[in-house]
Design a protein around this motif. Structure first.
Motif, PDB file in Angstrom:
ATOM      1  N   TYR A 138      42.334  32.668  18.327  1.00 28.83           N
ATOM      2  CA  TYR A 138      41.975  34.050  18.055  1.00 28.83           C
ATOM      3  C   TYR A 138      42.320  34.934  19.260  1.00 28.83           C
ATOM      4  O   TYR A 138      42.156  34.555  20.408  1.00 28.83           O
ATOM      5  N   VAL A 139      42.813  36.142  18.964  1.00 31.05           N
ATOM      6  CA  VAL A 139      43.157  37.084  20.025  1.00 31.05           C
ATOM      7  C   VAL A 139      41.893  37.817  20.458  1.00 31.05           C
ATOM      8  O   VAL A 139      41.107  38.266  19.629  1.00 31.05           O
ATOM      9  N   CYS A 140      41.704  37.921  21.762  1.00 28.83           N
ATOM     10  CA  CYS A 140      40.611  38.706  22.325  1.00 28.83           C
ATOM     11  C   CYS A 140      41.063  39.192  23.692  1.00 28.83           C
ATOM     12  O   CYS A 140      42.104  38.758  24.208  1.00 28.83           O
ATOM     13  N   ASN A 141      40.317  40.118  24.274  1.00 31.93           N
ATOM     14  CA  ASN A 141      40.715  40.655  25.582  1.00 31.93           C
ATOM     15  C   ASN A 141      40.839  39.563  26.635  1.00 31.93           C
ATOM     16  O   ASN A 141      41.645  39.663  27.562  1.00 31.93           O
ATOM     17  N   SER A 142      40.047  38.505  26.509  1.00 30.87           N
ATOM     18  CA  SER A 142      40.099  37.435  27.498  1.00 30.87           C
ATOM     19  C   SER A 142      41.431  36.683  27.465  1.00 30.87           C
ATOM     20  O   SER A 142      41.811  36.065  28.460  1.00 30.87           O
ATOM     21  N   ARG A 143      42.127  36.720  26.349  1.00 31.47           N
ATOM     22  CA  ARG A 143      43.448  36.094  26.298  1.00 31.47           C
ATOM     23  C   ARG A 143      44.528  37.041  26.825  1.00 31.47           C
ATOM     24  O   ARG A 143      45.550  36.609  27.337  1.00 31.47           O
ATOM     25  N   LEU A 144      44.303  38.348  26.701  1.00 28.56           N
ATOM     26  CA  LEU A 144      45.279  39.328  27.163  1.00 28.56           C
ATOM     27  C   LEU A 144      45.126  39.668  28.638  1.00 28.56           C
ATOM     28  O   LEU A 144      45.931  40.410  29.188  1.00 28.56           O
ATOM     29  N   THR A 145      44.107  39.131  29.278  1.00 26.50           N
ATOM     30  CA  THR A 145      43.759  39.527  30.645  1.00 26.50           C
ATOM     31  C   THR A 145      44.866  39.248  31.659  1.00 26.50           C
ATOM     32  O   THR A 145      45.652  38.307  31.501  1.00 26.50           O
ATOM     33  N   GLY A 146      44.863  40.074  32.713  1.00 27.90           N
ATOM     34  CA  GLY A 146      45.719  39.795  33.854  1.00 27.90           C
ATOM     35  C   GLY A 146      45.197  38.643  34.690  1.00 27.90           C
ATOM     36  O   GLY A 146      45.910  38.095  35.526  1.00 27.90           O
ATOM     37  N   GLY A 147      43.926  38.274  34.507  1.00 28.41           N
ATOM     38  CA  GLY A 147      43.387  37.064  35.093  1.00 28.41           C
ATOM     39  C   GLY A 147      42.803  37.166  36.486  1.00 28.41           C
ATOM     40  O   GLY A 147      42.443  36.135  37.073  1.00 28.41           O
ATOM     41  N   VAL A 148      42.669  38.376  37.044  1.00 36.93           N
ATOM     42  CA  VAL A 148      42.200  38.499  38.424  1.00 36.93           C
ATOM     43  C   VAL A 148      40.672  38.644  38.462  1.00 36.93           C
ATOM     44  O   VAL A 148      40.119  39.581  37.885  1.00 36.93           O
ATOM     45  N   PHE A 149      40.014  37.730  39.150  1.00 39.16           N
ATOM     46  CA  PHE A 149      38.594  37.872  39.444  1.00 39.16           C
ATOM     47  C   PHE A 149      38.489  38.661  40.744  1.00 39.16           C
ATOM     48  O   PHE A 149      38.850  38.157  41.823  1.00 39.16           O
ATOM     49  N   HIS A 150      38.032  39.889  40.650  1.00 34.46           N
ATOM     50  CA  HIS A 150      37.875  40.734  41.840  1.00 34.46           C
ATOM     51  C   HIS A 150      36.626  41.578  41.678  1.00 34.46           C
ATOM     52  O   HIS A 150      36.006  41.591  40.604  1.00 34.46           O
ATOM     53  N   LEU A 151      36.250  42.280  42.710  1.00 34.50           N
ATOM     54  CA  LEU A 151      35.094  43.168  42.686  1.00 34.50           C
ATOM     55  C   LEU A 151      35.501  44.511  43.267  1.00 34.50           C
ATOM     56  O   LEU A 151      35.647  44.647  44.484  1.00 34.50           O
ATOM     57  N   ALA A 152      35.731  45.485  42.403  1.00 33.35           N
ATOM     58  CA  ALA A 152      36.162  46.810  42.837  1.00 33.35           C
ATOM     59  C   ALA A 152      37.366  46.698  43.777  1.00 33.35           C
ATOM     60  O   ALA A 152      37.422  47.362  44.808  1.00 33.35           O
ATOM     61  N   TYR A 153      38.308  45.865  43.379  1.00 32.24           N
ATOM     62  CA  TYR A 153      39.523  45.615  44.156  1.00 32.24           C
ATOM     63  C   TYR A 153      39.212  45.060  45.540  1.00 32.24           C
ATOM     64  O   TYR A 153      39.893  45.371  46.518  1.00 32.24           O
ATOM     65  N   HIS A 154      38.198  44.212  45.613  1.00 35.16           N
ATOM     66  CA  HIS A 154      37.874  43.456  46.812  1.00 35.16           C
ATOM     67  C   HIS A 154      37.855  41.974  46.449  1.00 35.16           C
ATOM     68  O   HIS A 154      37.562  41.587  45.321  1.00 35.16           O
ATOM     69  N   ASP A 155      38.139  41.140  47.433  1.00 34.28           N
ATOM     70  CA  ASP A 155      38.113  39.697  47.270  1.00 34.28           C
ATOM     71  C   ASP A 155      36.689  39.240  46.949  1.00 34.28           C
ATOM     72  O   ASP A 155      35.738  39.593  47.656  1.00 34.28           O
ATOM     73  N   VAL A 156      36.510  38.448  45.883  1.00 31.22           N
ATOM     74  CA  VAL A 156      35.168  37.982  45.526  1.00 31.22           C
ATOM     75  C   VAL A 156      34.562  37.114  46.616  1.00 31.22           C
ATOM     76  O   VAL A 156      33.329  36.942  46.664  1.00 31.22           O
ATOM     77  N   PHE A 157      35.390  36.561  47.506  1.00 29.41           N
ATOM     78  CA  PHE A 157      34.899  35.743  48.602  1.00 29.41           C
ATOM     79  C   PHE A 157      34.760  36.553  49.895  1.00 29.41           C
ATOM     80  O   PHE A 157      34.547  35.990  50.973  1.00 29.41           O
ATOM     81  N   GLY A 158      34.873  37.874  49.784  1.00 30.29           N
ATOM     82  CA  GLY A 158      34.757  38.735  50.953  1.00 30.29           C
ATOM     83  C   GLY A 158      33.320  38.991  51.346  1.00 30.29           C
ATOM     84  O   GLY A 158      32.375  38.452  50.764  1.00 30.29           O
ATOM     85  N   ASN A 159      33.140  39.860  52.335  1.00 27.60           N
ATOM     86  CA  ASN A 159      31.814  40.187  52.839  1.00 27.60           C
ATOM     87  C   ASN A 159      30.993  40.898  51.760  1.00 27.60           C
ATOM     88  O   ASN A 159      31.403  41.938  51.236  1.00 27.60           O
ATOM     89  N   GLU A 160      29.844  40.334  51.440  1.00 25.61           N
ATOM     90  CA  GLU A 160      29.042  40.856  50.330  1.00 25.61           C
ATOM     91  C   GLU A 160      28.572  42.287  50.575  1.00 25.61           C
ATOM     92  O   GLU A 160      28.640  43.143  49.678  1.00 25.61           O
ATOM     93  N   ASP A 161      28.083  42.567  51.765  1.00 21.99           N
ATOM     94  CA  ASP A 161      27.573  43.908  52.048  1.00 21.99           C
ATOM     95  C   ASP A 161      28.684  44.954  51.934  1.00 21.99           C
ATOM     96  O   ASP A 161      28.456  46.056  51.415  1.00 21.99           O
ATOM     97  N   SER A 162      29.871  44.625  52.397  1.00 24.62           N
ATOM     98  CA  SER A 162      30.989  45.563  52.318  1.00 24.62           C
ATOM     99  C   SER A 162      31.363  45.841  50.866  1.00 24.62           C
ATOM    100  O   SER A 162      31.669  46.982  50.491  1.00 24.62           O
ATOM    101  N   ILE A 163      31.338  44.801  50.032  1.00 23.86           N
ATOM    102  CA  ILE A 163      31.674  44.993  48.618  1.00 23.86           C
ATOM    103  C   ILE A 163      30.616  45.830  47.923  1.00 23.86           C
ATOM    104  O   ILE A 163      30.927  46.740  47.148  1.00 23.86           O
TER     105      ILE A 163
END
Length: 473
Positions: free
Chosen positions: A45-70
């Motif tokens: 079945y088609v859904c947005n999760s299949r069409l995704t670009g696939g990037v896990f990010h947070l407001a264009y910050h690395d998810v493994f970056g400094n939490e307070d900065s994000i």
């Protein structure tokens, strides 16, 4: 309709995108009886999760970056309208979601360039026109999650459209709906997870909340999320957040009729360093806020397809060639309209806008940029997120644009455990909302974008963990 005791589960999940399957798989791996209801009937079945670009990010910050900065970056971009508890929860748990998915065998890779592309579902989408998602990151992730779900005893029912949540004494008892063949079904359940992804494909709801001209927005999505989860939540008096914002991009206006021009390429990289001009020849938005904010402002205009992005040769050869599938030269090869002229009055004529207003606006912008007075323009032109580039080098360009809507950014208000909240503010016992069905993190007056995959992963995993904890008490 009475609930069917033969259809009994501990957890029923509505929607089989990545948020729903994360919640369902984690619950099943924890020993619960899990049923997932998916409206679509196709095996893949088609859904947005299949069409995704696939990037896990947070407001264009690395998810493994400094939490307070994000957290600070999200709060700044949202004008402090996002729920601070939810923001902190997503920032703290996004990295944990990536690690958990990796433990299931889902692979990630690091993209080239910016740090925020450090966690991309593998294999990444190919840089090509059209919606070719088979075998790419989102598709592989869903198939892996489904396999793990079924190995753990969970089931997925395709062609099941959930429509009503049943409550007794304020606690969920099950769910009812209709199958693709028109017959009705019901499930008894101790928990229901709403994971159907928003209402972006429901033109009536879009017309009520997003724009008065829903047919003038390009459906830059799977066109399967129609707001059933939101309607079910309303029926049981769940609190609903602001529904006026969406995540999307600026597309060529020809994408309204040319299927090759969506979901890519989009024009955000050009627009955020250039000018947006309306049919009156005047600016109408702070371009420096970026593509999502521009798309939302454009959608509120009387005609969302009336505007142009205006720039010069330097921008066309610079930002115009950014991304794996850039506007230059992809737009022309796909048949998009691109106006080009040796002078600004000539370009105004091609766009059929008032030449004096058009040329005057661009000259005023160039002067303000040179004198560092962009903040005094009306509308103001900010540069705290993106630079502003002059429009001085001929030939000059104008591309007719239209907003493309990927998903809506408002929905059911939740707490940090993804529990749906009643209008009184207390959790509705046994009801959860995850992913694009939620509100309180993205959206709002500032059209804040945090990252759909990260939100989906965190809310899905935390819903499952809360359900598992509740069943052991």
């Amino acid at each position: 309709m009475d609930l069917d005791p033969s259809n009994e589960a501990d957890v029923v999940v509505v929607g089989a995108g990545i948020a729903g399957l994360i919640a369902a798989t984690r619950c099943a791996m924890g020993g619960l009886r899990v049923t997932v209801l998916e409206k679509s009937i196709e095996d893949r079945y088609v859904c947005n999760s299949r069409l995704t670009g696939g990037v896990f990010h947070l407001a264009y910050h690395d998810v493994f970056g400094n939490e307070d900065s994000i957290v600070q970056a999200i709060e700044a971009s949202s004008a402090n309208s996002a729920d601070p508890i939810l923001v902190r929860t997503v920032v703290q748990d996004a990295k944990r979601v990536v690690r958990w998915l990796e433990s299931l065998g889902i692979r990630f890779l690091r993209g080239a360039g910016a740090d925020w592309r450090s966690s991309i579902l593998a294999p990444p989408p190919l840089p090509q026109l059209g919606r070719k998602w088979e075998g790419r990151g989102g598709d592989v992730a869903l198939r892996t999650l489904l396999q793990k779900l079924e190995e753990s005893g969970g089931t997925l029912h395709r062609g099941y459209r959930a429509q009503h949540i049943s409550l007794e004494s304020g606690r969920v008892t099950g769910i009812r709906g209709v199958r693709a063949d028109g017959s009705h079904f019901s499930f008894a359940s101790r928990a229901v997870v709403i994971a159907d992804g928003g209402f972006q494909a429901n033109k009536e709801m879009i017309g009520c909340h997003i724009t008065k001209e829903p047919t003038r927005l390009v459906q830059r999505n799977s066109q399967t999320s129609i707001g059933d989860g939101l309607n079910m939540a309303r029926e049981i008096s769940a609190e609903i957040t602001d529904l006026s914002a969406f995540y999307g991009h600026l597309l060529s206006r020809d994408a309204l009729t040319n299927d090759r021009l969506w979901p890519y390429p989009y024009l955000d990289e050009i627009a955020r360093v250039s000018l947006m001009i309306g049919a009156d020849g005047l600016r109408f938005v702070d371009e420096g806020l970026g593509g999502v904010a521009i798309a939302n402002t454009l959608a509120k205009k009387t005609d969302p397809a009336e505007a142009f992005v205006v720039f010069d040769q330097s921008t066309w050869e610079g930002p115009g060639r950014q991304r794996a599938l850039p506007p230059n030269p992809t737009l022309a090869s796909a048949g998009a309209t691109i106006y080009q002229a040796a002078s600004l009055p000539e370009l105004a004529q091609l766009c059929h806008v008032p030449a004096a207003a058009f040329s005057g606006q661009i000259e005023a912008y160039n002067t303000a940029l040179k004198n560092q007075t962009l903040a005094q323009m009306v509308p103001r032109r900010s540069i705290h997120k993106y630079d502003a580039l002059p429009i001085v080098r001929a030939p000059y360009f104008a591309i007719p644009v239209v907003p493309g809507i990927t998903y809506t950014m408002g929905g059911v208000r939740i707490n940090q455990d993804s529990c749906a909240l009643h209008t009184s503010g207390s959790p509705i016992s046994g009801v959860y909302a995850v992913g694009g069905a939620t509100g309180g993190i993205e959206g709002g007056p500032a059209s804040t974008y945090v990252g759909g995959l990260s939100i989906s992963g965190v809310t899905g995993l935390r819903a499952a963990e809360h359900i598992l904890k509740a069943t052991t008490l």
